[in-house]
Write a protein that holds these residues in place. Structure first.
Motif, PDB file in Angstrom:
ATOM      1  N   VAL A  19      32.070 -11.675  45.685  1.00 57.33           N
ATOM      2  CA  VAL A  19      31.618 -10.299  45.879  1.00 57.33           C
ATOM      3  C   VAL A  19      30.102 -10.323  45.729  1.00 57.33           C
ATOM      4  CG1 VAL A  19      31.738  -7.910  45.097  1.00 57.33           C
ATOM      5  CG2 VAL A  19      33.757  -9.371  44.908  1.00 57.33           C
ATOM      6  N   LEU A  20      29.388  -9.995  46.809  1.00 55.31           N
ATOM      7  CA  LEU A  20      27.934 -10.030  46.821  1.00 55.31           C
ATOM      8  C   LEU A  20      27.419  -8.601  46.865  1.00 55.31           C
ATOM      9  CD1 LEU A  20      27.456 -12.939  49.387  1.00 55.31           C
ATOM     10  CD2 LEU A  20      27.734 -13.065  46.905  1.00 55.31           C
ATOM     11  N   HIS A  21      26.574  -8.242  45.902  1.00 54.76           N
ATOM     12  CA  HIS A  21      26.146  -6.855  45.730  1.00 54.76           C
ATOM     13  C   HIS A  21      24.636  -6.754  45.849  1.00 54.76           C
ATOM     14  CE1 HIS A  21      25.106  -3.285  43.118  1.00 54.76           C
ATOM     15  NE2 HIS A  21      26.018  -2.757  43.907  1.00 54.76           N
ATOM     16  N   ASP A  22      24.184  -5.656  46.493  1.00 54.94           N
ATOM     17  CA  ASP A  22      22.752  -5.396  46.643  1.00 54.94           C
ATOM     18  C   ASP A  22      22.065  -6.559  47.344  1.00 54.94           C
ATOM     19  OD1 ASP A  22      20.369  -4.094  46.532  1.00 54.94           O
ATOM     20  OD2 ASP A  22      20.050  -4.336  44.383  1.00 54.94           O
ATOM     21  N   ILE A  23      22.567  -6.872  48.540  1.00 50.24           N
ATOM     22  CA  ILE A  23      22.065  -8.017  49.292  1.00 50.24           C
ATOM     23  C   ILE A  23      22.117  -7.708  50.780  1.00 50.24           C
ATOM     24  CG2 ILE A  23      24.329  -9.148  49.523  1.00 50.24           C
ATOM     25  CD1 ILE A  23      22.865 -11.813  48.979  1.00 50.24           C
ATOM     26  N   SER A  24      21.275  -8.354  51.569  1.00 48.57           N
ATOM     27  CA  SER A  24      21.282  -8.171  53.016  1.00 48.57           C
ATOM     28  C   SER A  24      22.478  -8.878  53.640  1.00 48.57           C
ATOM     29  CB  SER A  24      19.986  -8.730  53.612  1.00 48.57           C
ATOM     30  OG  SER A  24      20.107  -8.898  55.010  1.00 48.57           O
ATOM     31  N   LEU A  29      26.041 -13.147  55.090  1.00 49.25           N
ATOM     32  CA  LEU A  29      27.206 -13.510  55.897  1.00 49.25           C
ATOM     33  C   LEU A  29      27.176 -14.968  56.345  1.00 49.25           C
ATOM     34  CD1 LEU A  29      29.853 -12.769  57.218  1.00 49.25           C
ATOM     35  CD2 LEU A  29      28.590 -11.807  59.148  1.00 49.25           C
ATOM     36  N   PRO A  30      26.081 -15.473  56.937  1.00 49.98           N
ATOM     37  CA  PRO A  30      26.076 -16.894  57.313  1.00 49.98           C
ATOM     38  C   PRO A  30      26.327 -17.820  56.119  1.00 49.98           C
ATOM     39  CG  PRO A  30      24.262 -15.750  58.384  1.00 49.98           C
ATOM     40  CD  PRO A  30      24.836 -14.801  57.373  1.00 49.98           C
ATOM     41  N   GLU A  31      25.804 -17.456  54.959  1.00 51.32           N
ATOM     42  CA  GLU A  31      26.004 -18.285  53.777  1.00 51.32           C
ATOM     43  C   GLU A  31      27.471 -18.290  53.346  1.00 51.32           C
ATOM     44  OE1 GLU A  31      23.308 -16.837  50.818  1.00 51.32           O
ATOM     45  OE2 GLU A  31      21.517 -17.480  51.921  1.00 51.32           O
ATOM     46  N   LEU A  32      28.127 -17.126  53.419  1.00 56.93           N
ATOM     47  CA  LEU A  32      29.554 -17.077  53.085  1.00 56.93           C
ATOM     48  C   LEU A  32      30.388 -17.875  54.076  1.00 56.93           C
ATOM     49  CD1 LEU A  32      30.741 -13.533  51.908  1.00 56.93           C
ATOM     50  CD2 LEU A  32      30.681 -15.671  50.632  1.00 56.93           C
ATOM     51  N   THR A  54      21.993  -0.172  64.402  1.00 57.48           N
ATOM     52  CA  THR A  54      21.500  -1.509  64.764  1.00 57.48           C
ATOM     53  C   THR A  54      22.292  -2.615  64.069  1.00 57.48           C
ATOM     54  OG1 THR A  54      19.894  -1.466  62.946  1.00 57.48           O
ATOM     55  CG2 THR A  54      19.171  -0.569  65.067  1.00 57.48           C
ATOM     56  N   ILE A  55      23.309  -2.245  63.310  1.00 54.91           N
ATOM     57  CA  ILE A  55      24.001  -3.210  62.453  1.00 54.91           C
ATOM     58  C   ILE A  55      24.617  -4.351  63.245  1.00 54.91           C
ATOM     59  CG2 ILE A  55      25.916  -3.500  60.835  1.00 54.91           C
ATOM     60  CD1 ILE A  55      25.455  -0.534  60.028  1.00 54.91           C
ATOM     61  N   ILE A  56      25.347  -4.023  64.290  1.00 52.20           N
ATOM     62  CA  ILE A  56      26.085  -5.056  65.014  1.00 52.20           C
ATOM     63  C   ILE A  56      25.133  -5.991  65.755  1.00 52.20           C
ATOM     64  CG2 ILE A  56      27.851  -5.498  66.761  1.00 52.20           C
ATOM     65  CD1 ILE A  56      28.795  -4.265  64.050  1.00 52.20           C
ATOM     66  N   GLN A  57      24.084  -5.460  66.355  1.00 53.77           N
ATOM     67  CA  GLN A  57      23.120  -6.330  67.031  1.00 53.77           C
ATOM     68  C   GLN A  57      22.486  -7.301  66.049  1.00 53.77           C
ATOM     69  OE1 GLN A  57      22.637  -6.817  70.222  1.00 53.77           O
ATOM     70  NE2 GLN A  57      21.178  -8.436  69.667  1.00 53.77           N
ATOM     71  N   GLU A  58      22.160  -6.828  64.855  1.00 52.13           N
ATOM     72  CA  GLU A  58      21.573  -7.704  63.840  1.00 52.13           C
ATOM     73  C   GLU A  58      22.566  -8.789  63.409  1.00 52.13           C
ATOM     74  OE1 GLU A  58      20.434  -4.941  60.851  1.00 52.13           O
ATOM     75  OE2 GLU A  58      18.811  -4.070  62.055  1.00 52.13           O
ATOM     76  N   ARG A 190      38.556 -12.048  51.521  1.00 55.62           N
ATOM     77  CA  ARG A 190      38.162 -13.224  50.747  1.00 55.62           C
ATOM     78  C   ARG A 190      36.765 -13.033  50.169  1.00 55.62           C
ATOM     79  NH1 ARG A 190      38.314 -19.572  52.849  1.00 55.62           N
ATOM     80  NH2 ARG A 190      38.166 -20.493  50.742  1.00 55.62           N
ATOM     81  N   GLY A 191      35.933 -12.317  50.916  1.00 54.35           N
ATOM     82  CA  GLY A 191      34.595 -12.012  50.449  1.00 54.35           C
ATOM     83  C   GLY A 191      34.211 -10.588  50.802  1.00 54.35           C
ATOM     84  N   ILE A 192      33.378  -9.967  49.962  1.00 54.30           N
ATOM     85  CA  ILE A 192      32.846  -8.630  50.218  1.00 54.30           C
ATOM     86  C   ILE A 192      31.327  -8.702  50.128  1.00 54.30           C
ATOM     87  CG2 ILE A 192      32.761  -6.217  49.468  1.00 54.30           C
ATOM     88  CD1 ILE A 192      35.441  -6.656  48.052  1.00 54.30           C
ATOM     89  N   ILE A 193      30.662  -8.058  51.086  1.00 51.74           N
ATOM     90  CA  ILE A 193      29.203  -7.993  51.074  1.00 51.74           C
ATOM     91  C   ILE A 193      28.802  -6.529  50.978  1.00 51.74           C
ATOM     92  CG2 ILE A 193      27.076  -8.494  52.340  1.00 51.74           C
ATOM     93  CD1 ILE A 193      28.632 -10.751  53.773  1.00 51.74           C
ATOM     94  N   TYR A 194      28.200  -6.151  49.859  1.00 50.63           N
ATOM     95  CA  TYR A 194      27.718  -4.782  49.667  1.00 50.63           C
ATOM     96  C   TYR A 194      26.222  -4.736  49.984  1.00 50.63           C
ATOM     97  CZ  TYR A 194      32.019  -3.266  47.300  1.00 50.63           C
ATOM     98  OH  TYR A 194      33.313  -2.920  46.998  1.00 50.63           O
ATOM     99  N   ASP A 195      25.897  -4.194  51.144  1.00 51.56           N
ATOM    100  CA  ASP A 195      24.509  -4.091  51.597  1.00 51.56           C
ATOM    101  C   ASP A 195      24.112  -2.618  51.587  1.00 51.56           C
ATOM    102  OD1 ASP A 195      22.113  -3.944  52.983  1.00 51.56           O
ATOM    103  OD2 ASP A 195      22.695  -5.394  54.522  1.00 51.56           O
ATOM    104  N   PRO A 196      23.265  -2.174  50.661  1.00 51.48           N
ATOM    105  CA  PRO A 196      22.904  -0.755  50.601  1.00 51.48           C
ATOM    106  C   PRO A 196      22.155  -0.277  51.839  1.00 51.48           C
ATOM    107  CG  PRO A 196      21.540  -2.039  49.098  1.00 51.48           C
ATOM    108  CD  PRO A 196      22.622  -2.951  49.586  1.00 51.48           C
ATOM    109  N   ALA A 197      21.450  -1.178  52.522  1.00 51.19           N
ATOM    110  CA  ALA A 197      20.736  -0.784  53.741  1.00 51.19           C
ATOM    111  C   ALA A 197      21.723  -0.411  54.849  1.00 51.19           C
ATOM    112  CB  ALA A 197      19.817  -1.911  54.204  1.00 51.19           C
ATOM    113  N   ILE A 198      22.854  -1.080  54.889  1.00 60.69           N
ATOM    114  CA  ILE A 198      23.902  -0.730  55.855  1.00 60.69           C
ATOM    115  C   ILE A 198      24.553   0.588  55.450  1.00 60.69           C
ATOM    116  CG2 ILE A 198      26.250  -1.372  56.557  1.00 60.69           C
ATOM    117  CD1 ILE A 198      25.293  -4.192  56.953  1.00 60.69           C
ATOM    118  N   LEU A 199      24.807   0.753  54.158  1.00 65.34           N
ATOM    119  CA  LEU A 199      25.405   2.002  53.680  1.00 65.34           C
ATOM    120  C   LEU A 199      24.516   3.194  54.025  1.00 65.34           C
ATOM    121  CD1 LEU A 199      27.985   2.736  52.027  1.00 65.34           C
ATOM    122  CD2 LEU A 199      26.497   2.880  50.028  1.00 65.34           C
TER     123      LEU A 199
END
Length: 396
Positions: A19-24, A29-32, A54-58, A190-199
């Motif tokens: 679980v990755l929190h407060d991260i881009s 994602l590539p690291e996971l 712009t989320i999906i393009q990024e 299996r993994g969660i990425i919490y990105d506040p910029a996406i939120l």
């Protein structure tokens, strides 16, 4: 079935590995993917996320050749037809992981896709045979799938309703307009990425309503008929975080408020599968499809009605929360009403655009639902009980 009480509370680990929190997300994602050894990504998102942000393009750019497929055909409540089509697409491109970018409908769809692929169930009838059954004591949902998981999910949540924390998927059956009910083996991401910029790119109204849905989950955990001390501790902290930070999301939300709300979903999710939830959690599954109402909007109204229903029945639980919120002398339902009013969220069935005739049509399906009348701290077992708590939902 009457309310049943197991001999002892049980804590259930949800199967997450990271679980990755407060991260881009574009960094994480590539690291996971490398950590887990995934090379072929099938990405699932909503149409609005794909076309209005712009989320999906990024993510496309950071994934490069690892991205082998994408669908944004995700209808509200995750229709089975969308699930089956996306599962066939992921199978055909030989995806080894599903990445979800979205809220509950997107993540629910991905869990059901996992079930399709693991079981080789690519038509409606085959999939519906895999719906969950209840444990003998009526407090736990058990999977009927016996196939090992052939694919997993990595979730990038864009809302606050905690779907990323459960293996449960409830897509809507296009033919009956009822919710199917699955417990997917290894269905929790299996993994969660919490990105506040996406939120921050989620429309504020949607963000607030899903925050209330998450709050409702936390309250149901704290006020469970079979509480677990660890789950209750997490839920009480989550309630405090939601209550203190949701109002800050109404304008230009600060990063701190966004990350605190994501922490609240994390705390809620860590405990919610370990204890049975009550009426407001499950009645949403009736009001949503029958009334054409978004789950999170229905949760606002039903959460408030349940708090009124439990007045005098949940004093220890309510007292702890009231103290944490520095409002020890107020009724819990009054605290919730003030929050909903501040957030401009619906508080009554009228606010949801429902008529008494429409709500009356929901009585029988609610009584037949395997969970609505189970595991309520103040019993809701009969038609009279159900009408009584719904009557509380007609006024704020």
């Amino acid at each position: 079935m009457e309310n049943a009480t197991p001999r002892e509370p049980r804590y259930r680990f949800t199967g997450h590995e990271r679980v990755l929190h407060d991260i881009s997300a574009t960094k994480a994602l590539p690291e996971l993917l490398s950590l887990f050894g995934y090379e072929r990504v099938f990405l699932v998102c909503s149409r609005s996320i794909n076309t209005k942000t712009t989320i999906i393009q990024e993510l496309r750019e950071c994934l490069g050749s690892r991205l082998v497929g994408l669908t944004d055909e995700v209808g509200e409540h995750s229709p089975l037809s969308n699930v089956l089509e996306a599962a066939r697409q992921a199978r055909d491109v030989r995806a080894d992981v599903i990445v979800s970018v979205g809220g509950g409908s997107v993540m629910d769809m991905c869990k059901a896709m996992q079930l399709c692929i693991s079981e080789g169930a690519y038509d409606r009838d085959s999939l519906l045979k895999l719906q969950f059954v209840l444990s003998e004591d009526g407090t736990e949902m058990l999977t009927t799938s016996r196939a090992p998981a052939r694919i997993r999910q990595i979730a990038i949540p864009t809302t606050l309703a905690t779907s990323e924390w459960t293996p449960v998927s409830t897509p809507i059956d296009d033919e009956t307009h009822l919710k199917a009910r699955f417990v997917v083996p290894d269905g929790s991401p299996r993994g969660i990425i919490y990105d506040p910029a996406i939120l921050a790119q989620t429309p504020p109204r949607l963000l607030l309503s899903t925050g209330i849905r998450g709050l409702d989950h936390a309250i149901n955990t704290a006020c469970s008929s079979v509480p677990h001390s660890f789950a209750s501790l997490l839920a009480e902290k989550a309630i405090q975080l939601y209550m203190e930070n949701l109002p800050s999301l109404m304008g230009n939300a600060s990063r701190e408020a966004l990350t605190n709300c994501q922490l609240a979903t994390w705390y809620t999710g860590m405990g919610q599968m370990s204890v049975p939830h009550g009426f407001s959690h499950w009645m949403v599954h009736i009001v949503g499809p029958y009334g054409g109402v978004a789950h999170s909007d229905a949760a606002c109204v039903l959460m408030l009605a349940q708090a009124k229903w439990l007045e005098g029945w949940a004093d220890p639980q309510h007292n702890r929360v009231r103290t944490a919120l520095s409002q020890p002398n107020r009724a819990f339902h009054e605290i919730l009403r003030d929050l909903l009013e501040q957030l401009k969220m619906p508080m009554t069935l009228n606010d949801l655009g429902l008529s008494r005739e429409k709500v009356e049509e929901m009585i029988h399906p609610a009584l037949e639902h395997p969970m609505v009348t189970l595991n309520n701290l103040r019993p809701i077992q009969t038609e009279t009980d159900l009408r009584a708590i719904l009557e509380l939902a007609w006024s704020a």
